[in-house]
Design an enzyme around this catalytic site. Structure first.
Site, PDB file in Angstrom:
ATOM      1  N   CYS A  64      51.052 -12.856  26.184  1.00 45.03           N
ATOM      2  CA  CYS A  64      49.605 -12.970  25.984  1.00 45.03           C
ATOM      3  C   CYS A  64      49.271 -13.639  24.655  1.00 45.03           C
ATOM      4  O   CYS A  64      48.095 -13.751  24.307  1.00 45.03           O
ATOM      5  CB  CYS A  64      48.936 -11.601  26.077  1.00 45.03           C
ATOM      6  SG  CYS A  64      49.571 -10.381  24.923  1.00 45.03           S
TER       7      CYS A  64
ATOM      8  N   CYS B 280      25.611 -17.108  27.881  1.00 46.17           N
ATOM      9  CA  CYS B 280      25.275 -15.766  27.411  1.00 46.17           C
ATOM     10  C   CYS B 280      24.363 -15.830  26.192  1.00 46.17           C
ATOM     11  O   CYS B 280      24.671 -16.531  25.218  1.00 46.17           O
ATOM     12  CB  CYS B 280      26.554 -15.000  27.063  1.00 46.17           C
ATOM     13  SG  CYS B 280      26.245 -13.365  26.375  1.00 46.17           S
TER      14      CYS B 280
END
Length: 433
Positions: A390, A76
């Protein structure tokens, strides 16, 4: 000790990975948390932040003098020092990213749970989750800030918005929504819109939710945005008008929820997690099941199927909108119900009523469940608990409490549900010692 100051540039040899998407280095006795580098590298770093008491500093690697063999060119163009803060590990091979995440999980258990997790449950490996494109094009939910009508993402630990014309971890459905084509000259969105939520559900077309600054309220507090997906503050943007619903499919089940409600962002996560939860819990007809921090009922629905009409399922969720969605999803199984309440309150009431639970799913937010919840849960006498986490630090802290309460870590899976970022999902099986 005065130590390093913001803007200083020094050369360091990089040590091991640390939780949070950075590696540890030292300079004249001062600890540096360095992003955009890898263990073993020699890099020039620029200090970006000085911690409390100058005990540590944060820094970006701005020049690589000796590179790791696992270093790659970030795919990216917006990844790198001073640019978009959404990804942490684009400069590493996907295999190395997963090795680093596994090491972080092991370190968190060692430090916070005082547990050699690999000796306890075997080698820790971070596994791929099906549904992405070599670590890219997986994020089905993205919030983009708008500046001058153009979309952007925030820099690391900053309110600064970096304009982007794509996000390589965004799901193809997010790209197809056209959100990256926003042009202020076309006037697609009202001028009051400061951000856009984009959701690419597994069923149907992508959805855009325009967000505006919150309206002032008495006392200066803005209304909190619904759902568990974001942490609302008084400055958080709020939906400009009604929020549409989206449909997600997991196996034979469909879930209809607000586009701003919590749902796993990786397209393969919900199915992968559900399959593992059911495998480990192996719920039997007639058993009593608890789904804590249940969201819209992802786990409660298949649990209701498994325990049958002689069993019972209670889904507990503090967010009222999500709890109402869960209640709707559970309607076909009258022995299952949804309770809109904080988990700690619900467990206190269950214990006061001398209730018990056979199997439990625990899926708390990033901060973890905490001592009160874990202790109360243990008192319900479950034969099996699956903790969906998480944050490995929160999981390690809660596992330490669970072990004090007679629940032992029996199995652990580490899943790369957030490739290119430092985030990782862990599923842990807890059984009576």
């Amino acid at each position: 000790m005065t130590g390093l100051q913001v803007g200083d540039v020094v050369t360091v040899t990089v040590g091991d990975v640390a939780h949070g998407g950075h590696c540890v280095a030292r300079h004249e006795g001062q600890v540096l948390f360095v992003r955009h580098t890898l263990p073993g590298e020699v890099v020039a770093v620029r200090v970006t932040e000085v911690g409390s008491g100058a005990r540590f500093v944060r820094a970006d690697a701005v020049e690589v003098l000796t590179a790791s063999p696992e270093r790659v060119e970030p795919p990216c163009p917006y990844a790198g020092p001073g640019r978009c803060g959404g990804c942490d590990w684009q400069h590493a091979t996907l295999e190395e990213q997963r090795r680093l995440k596994a090491r972080v999980v092991v370190e968190q258990f060692t430090r916070l749970a005082r547990l050699d997790v690999e000796e306890h449950v075997g080698p820790v490996v971070c596994e791929a989750v099906p549904g992405d494109q070599q670590g890219l094009r997986w994020r089905t939910r993205v919030e983009l800030a708008l500046r001058g009508g153009r979309p952007g993402l925030r820099a690391h630990r900053s309110h600064e918005v970096v304009p982007v014309d794509d996000c390589l971890i965004a799901h193809p459905g997010v790209v197809r929504s056209g959100v990256f084509d926003t042009d202020p000259s076309r006037g697609q969105l009202p001028r009051t819109v400061v951000a856009v939520d984009v959701v690419a559900p597994s069923v149907g077309a992508p959805v855009l939710v325009p967000l505006a600054p919150p309206a002032p309220r008495r006392g200066g507090h803005a209304p909190a945005s619904g759902g568990r997906r974001r942490r609302a503050t008084r400055d958080s943007p709020v939906p400009l008008g009604p929020v549409p619903t989206v449909t997600e499919r997991v196996g034979d089940h469909e879930f209809v929820l607000s586009a701003r409600s919590f749902w796993q962002v990786h397209p393969g996560a919900a199915t992968t997690f559900t399959d593992q939860v059911l495998t480990w819990l192996d719920p039997q007809p007639g058993e009593r099941a608890l789904d804590l921090y249940a969201g819209v009922g992802l786990f409660a629905v298949p649990l209701a199927e498994r325990v049958g009409p002689t069993g019972a399922v209670l889904a507990v969720e503090a967010d009222r909108e999500a709890a109402a969605s869960a209640a709707g999803h559970l309607e076909p199984w009258p022995w299952a119900s949804s309770l809109a309440a904080p988990t700690e309150w619900a467990l206190t009431d269950l214990l006061a009523s001398n209730e018990r639970a056979d199997v439990v799913v625990l899926d708390p937010p990033r901060t973890g469940a905490g001592r009160a919840v874990v202790e109360a849960l243990a008192q319900l006498g479950p034969r099996a608990v699956v903790y969906v986490a998480c944050d490995p630090a929160a999981l390690a802290r809660d596992v330490a409490i669970a072990r004090e309460c007679g629940l032992e870590l029996a199995a652990l899976r580490v899943l790369d549900a957030f490739p290119m970022t430092h985030h990782v999902e862990c599923l842990a099986l807890l059984l009576p010692a």
